[in-house]
Design a protein around this motif. Sequence first.
Motif, mmCIF file in Angstrom:
data_model
loop_
_atom_site.group_PDB
_atom_site.id
_atom_site.type_symbol
_atom_site.label_atom_id
_atom_site.label_comp_id
_atom_site.label_asym_id
_atom_site.label_seq_id
_atom_site.Cartn_x
_atom_site.Cartn_y
_atom_site.Cartn_z
ATOM 1 N N ALA A 45 -64.110 45.255 -13.838
ATOM 2 C CA ALA A 45 -64.572 46.640 -13.649
ATOM 3 C C ALA A 45 -64.033 47.589 -12.450
ATOM 4 C CB ALA A 45 -66.229 46.616 -13.499
ATOM 5 N N GLN A 46 -64.012 46.535 -11.302
ATOM 6 C CA GLN A 46 -63.296 47.211 -10.210
ATOM 7 C C GLN A 46 -61.589 47.511 -10.424
ATOM 8 O OE1 GLN A 46 -63.733 44.629 -6.715
ATOM 9 N NE2 GLN A 46 -63.159 46.255 -5.406
ATOM 10 N N SER A 401 -52.214 35.792 -17.036
ATOM 11 C CA SER A 401 -52.792 34.929 -16.284
ATOM 12 C C SER A 401 -52.196 34.466 -14.966
ATOM 13 C CB SER A 401 -53.238 33.786 -17.189
ATOM 14 O OG SER A 401 -54.347 34.082 -18.076
ATOM 15 N N TYR A 402 -50.780 34.338 -15.189
ATOM 16 C CA TYR A 402 -50.035 33.798 -14.105
ATOM 17 C C TYR A 402 -49.934 34.375 -12.817
ATOM 18 C CZ TYR A 402 -45.945 32.335 -11.282
ATOM 19 O OH TYR A 402 -45.085 31.774 -10.247
ATOM 20 N N ASN A 403 -50.368 33.897 -11.982
ATOM 21 C CA ASN A 403 -50.579 34.263 -10.407
ATOM 22 C C ASN A 403 -51.228 35.714 -10.334
ATOM 23 O OD1 ASN A 403 -49.874 33.788 -8.015
ATOM 24 N ND2 ASN A 403 -48.058 35.074 -7.762
ATOM 25 N N GLY A 404 -52.218 35.756 -11.136
ATOM 26 C CA GLY A 404 -53.037 37.215 -11.114
ATOM 27 C C GLY A 404 -51.996 38.472 -11.617
ATOM 28 N N THR A 405 -51.001 38.325 -12.482
ATOM 29 C CA THR A 405 -50.078 39.276 -12.635
ATOM 30 C C THR A 405 -50.870 40.598 -13.463
ATOM 31 O OG1 THR A 405 -48.253 37.684 -13.292
ATOM 32 C CG2 THR A 405 -48.174 39.997 -14.007
ATOM 33 N N HIS A 406 -52.065 40.175 -14.068
ATOM 34 C CA HIS A 406 -52.683 41.343 -14.672
ATOM 35 C C HIS A 406 -53.074 42.403 -13.854
ATOM 36 C CE1 HIS A 406 -56.743 40.112 -13.212
ATOM 37 N NE2 HIS A 406 -56.057 38.801 -13.273
ATOM 38 N N LYS A 407 -53.537 42.180 -12.351
ATOM 39 C CA LYS A 407 -53.898 42.780 -11.343
ATOM 40 C C LYS A 407 -52.821 43.946 -11.263
ATOM 41 C CE LYS A 407 -56.517 39.267 -8.757
ATOM 42 N NZ LYS A 407 -56.459 38.407 -7.445
ATOM 43 N N HIS A 408 -51.636 43.747 -11.449
ATOM 44 C CA HIS A 408 -50.526 44.781 -11.282
ATOM 45 C C HIS A 408 -49.918 45.516 -12.424
ATOM 46 C CE1 HIS A 408 -50.275 42.739 -7.148
ATOM 47 N NE2 HIS A 408 -50.117 41.424 -7.795
ATOM 48 N N ALA A 459 -58.212 42.145 -28.256
ATOM 49 C CA ALA A 459 -59.305 41.496 -27.649
ATOM 50 C C ALA A 459 -58.838 40.749 -26.398
ATOM 51 C CB ALA A 459 -59.892 40.351 -28.550
ATOM 52 N N ILE A 460 -57.604 40.184 -26.516
ATOM 53 C CA ILE A 460 -56.996 39.449 -25.330
ATOM 54 C C ILE A 460 -56.826 40.625 -23.812
ATOM 55 C CG2 ILE A 460 -55.199 38.139 -24.391
ATOM 56 C CD1 ILE A 460 -54.880 36.680 -27.084
ATOM 57 N N THR A 461 -56.044 41.720 -24.341
ATOM 58 C CA THR A 461 -55.883 42.527 -23.190
ATOM 59 C C THR A 461 -56.990 43.089 -22.698
ATOM 60 O OG1 THR A 461 -55.641 44.340 -24.716
ATOM 61 C CG2 THR A 461 -53.524 43.233 -24.144
ATOM 62 N N GLU A 462 -58.162 43.424 -23.528
ATOM 63 C CA GLU A 462 -59.440 43.924 -22.785
ATOM 64 C C GLU A 462 -60.053 42.908 -21.958
ATOM 65 O OE1 GLU A 462 -61.885 44.996 -26.207
ATOM 66 O OE2 GLU A 462 -61.083 47.061 -26.311
ATOM 67 N N GLU A 463 -59.773 41.653 -22.114
ATOM 68 C CA GLU A 463 -60.389 40.501 -21.352
ATOM 69 C C GLU A 463 -59.942 40.758 -19.891
ATOM 70 O OE1 GLU A 463 -61.280 36.484 -22.080
ATOM 71 O OE2 GLU A 463 -59.950 36.720 -23.992
ATOM 72 N N PHE A 464 -58.538 41.334 -19.762
ATOM 73 C CA PHE A 464 -57.837 41.184 -18.555
ATOM 74 C C PHE A 464 -57.734 42.573 -18.120
ATOM 75 C CE2 PHE A 464 -56.052 37.317 -20.277
ATOM 76 C CZ PHE A 464 -55.808 36.556 -19.308
ATOM 77 N N GLY A 465 -58.625 43.736 -18.695
ATOM 78 C CA GLY A 465 -58.545 44.998 -18.151
ATOM 79 C C GLY A 465 -57.395 45.866 -17.988
ATOM 80 N N VAL A 466 -56.483 45.579 -19.334
ATOM 81 C CA VAL A 466 -55.307 46.304 -19.363
ATOM 82 C C VAL A 466 -55.479 46.906 -20.858
ATOM 83 C CG1 VAL A 466 -54.019 45.046 -17.842
ATOM 84 C CG2 VAL A 466 -53.727 44.476 -20.257
ATOM 85 N N GLU A 467 -54.775 47.816 -21.087
ATOM 86 C CA GLU A 467 -54.641 48.622 -22.419
ATOM 87 C C GLU A 467 -53.567 47.933 -23.210
ATOM 88 O OE1 GLU A 467 -56.428 52.884 -21.254
ATOM 89 O OE2 GLU A 467 -54.384 52.765 -21.463
ATOM 90 N N LEU A 468 -53.775 47.900 -24.522
ATOM 91 C CA LEU A 468 -52.728 47.563 -25.474
ATOM 92 C C LEU A 468 -51.792 48.710 -25.865
ATOM 93 C CD1 LEU A 468 -51.468 44.894 -26.830
ATOM 94 C CD2 LEU A 468 -52.859 45.816 -28.755
ATOM 95 N N VAL A 469 -50.412 48.658 -25.833
ATOM 96 C CA VAL A 469 -49.525 49.918 -26.344
ATOM 97 C C VAL A 469 -48.494 49.198 -27.299
ATOM 98 C CG1 VAL A 469 -50.232 51.406 -24.256
ATOM 99 C CG2 VAL A 469 -48.044 49.895 -24.335
ATOM 100 N N ALA A 470 -47.900 50.000 -27.879
ATOM 101 C CA ALA A 470 -46.655 49.288 -28.624
ATOM 102 C C ALA A 470 -45.399 50.127 -28.223
ATOM 103 C CB ALA A 470 -46.863 49.774 -30.243
ATOM 104 N N TYR A 471 -44.642 49.060 -27.695
ATOM 105 C CA TYR A 471 -43.196 49.810 -27.418
ATOM 106 C C TYR A 471 -42.277 49.881 -28.273
ATOM 107 C CZ TYR A 471 -41.568 44.742 -27.883
ATOM 108 O OH TYR A 471 -41.154 43.563 -28.357
ATOM 109 N N GLU A 472 -42.509 49.256 -29.570
ATOM 110 C CA GLU A 472 -41.826 49.393 -30.726
ATOM 111 C C GLU A 472 -42.977 49.340 -31.775
ATOM 112 O OE1 GLU A 472 -38.624 47.089 -31.285
ATOM 113 O OE2 GLU A 472 -37.399 47.734 -29.203
ATOM 114 N N GLY A 473 -42.555 49.678 -33.083
ATOM 115 C CA GLY A 473 -43.327 49.402 -34.386
ATOM 116 C C GLY A 473 -42.878 50.115 -35.426
#
Length: 561
Positions: A45-46, A401-408, A459-473
């Motif tokens: 949340a923070q 997960s690695y080294n708190g990468t999701h924070k950045h 579902a996975i990205t929401e756990e980490f507090g990041v949004e899911l986008v599509a770089y291609e598709g």
Amino acid sequence: MRTLFKLILTLFVIAAIVLGAYYAYTRILKPNRIPHTPPSPAEKAQLIQQKQHARYLLGSNTNEIREDNASIPFLDLFKSSIPFPDTHPWLSSKDVIYDAHGWPTDLKGGVAGTKFLNRLPEGTVANGQYTVLYDGEGELQYGNDAKLVKTSNGKHIISIQAGKDKILNASVIIRKTNLANPLRNIRILPSGGICQGNPYQHVNNASKCQTPYLAFENNYQAILFNPDYLNFMKDFRLIRFMNMAGMTRNPINQWEDRNRPEKSTWAGKEGTRGTPVEVMVSLANQLKADAWFSMPYQASNDYIKQFAEYTAKHLNPSLKVYIEYSNEVWNNIFIHRRYTINQGIAQKLDQHPETAGIKFYAKRSTETFKLWENAFNSKERLVRVLSGWSANHRLTSQLLSYNGTHKHVDVFAVAPYFYASLESMREAKNVDDIFEEITDNSSRYGLPAIIKQIKKQVAITEEFGVELVAYEGGQHLVDWETRTAEQHPNPLLYAANRDKRMGAAYSEYLTAWNKAGGKSFVHFSAPRIYSWYGSWGAKEFVTQKRSKAPKYDALLRYIDK
């Protein structure tokens, strides 16, 4: 002796069992070497309050700068021509000497030639007259569908007319040049111009304008982009420049080695082509679109810093920048993959090659983000992108997960393509078979399966507090083992992309993406010709009518809806 033989045999069996167990453990069970460690609900949340968000529904990928790019992005057709040295031996002589910008300074008794249109459908650019401007002294010869009409000092009028095959090819050859004043700075411009304030529409003359008329011949330095290209791109408010920048397999390391505006052409072989940052930033400004830049895999800190500082200074302050380190570093077809593995091992991030590569990608991405944050003096205009493989949900977890990468990281990007299996495409007898496969609930690659992938990734990205986008598709109907346009199943794949059912599939696909919680979707790609290497373009050529382009129609309907 018999006892010794039994002992050796027993040891051999034990060794085989141990090796077999190790192989099964590492290759089949594939233990997770980076545990799934999302933040706690309170931490998430923070973190979310500190992150930037994707803000537009739909974006577009650009194309590589080539003479067969059916998008025709630049007003000056020569900027997409093949570099002179690259046309040896079929159009340029071996011993020609070139200057730093790629212009021939001494033909050494030979010639220097290039193609500036290649294999393009009739109508990609208009049939008619074009103005060729050049500096210096020498002799030009035109070939294929280009014919000389009129000459004057420093200026030619040529005619470009598609032949009976309804395919556009055009070439130009420097046959003579003055050593003291070499022929150079060739510009190939369409006739007509634009009305001031409306860069999206090509007009033939001033009578069509209520505002001042800007003729291309007199204003080409200010009018960088083809109006038809701007008209196509204007609906997409996020532009991914990965291909236009020539980033794929590009080993560039130092800022001083980058492509510059004054270079003769921005096209060329993979690893050397690429549009200058000055031009890409100008395009984003003109379209009022957020810019997505991917940094080359070997780019130095100084390269990234200089790129970021230029963007911070010149990009419209209302626009955001999506920043990504490299492209698809998980994909074995790219040298970027091997590079990240080698770097991860060299930096002792992990002894396991795949894990070392994952860790280095996450680490270098974070370093890249920080360089951009310093250049912009904040994170407010930056959307920091980490990318993964749509089908590999564990990779998403490992990277975040690695080294708190999701924070950045603000957004996690995937490319959720839908397609058919190679076996089903090769067995297909008609287009109906193709659509049956991509809508089949039992298919591993069809729409139903990809929609499930999207939901899992959200579902996975929401756990980490990041949004899911599509770089291609989009669709991914291609048989990479074919080598000609007419080889089976290619004609069926082209027909499927031209079928109205493909538009319906896109609508279902995009709606499911949005409903699942996916954010910005960057389709692949801008107009491209269809061939054995894929039918990627939303249109087959930039001026194709919407009614003939079901994928493009579906994209616009998604925006409207």
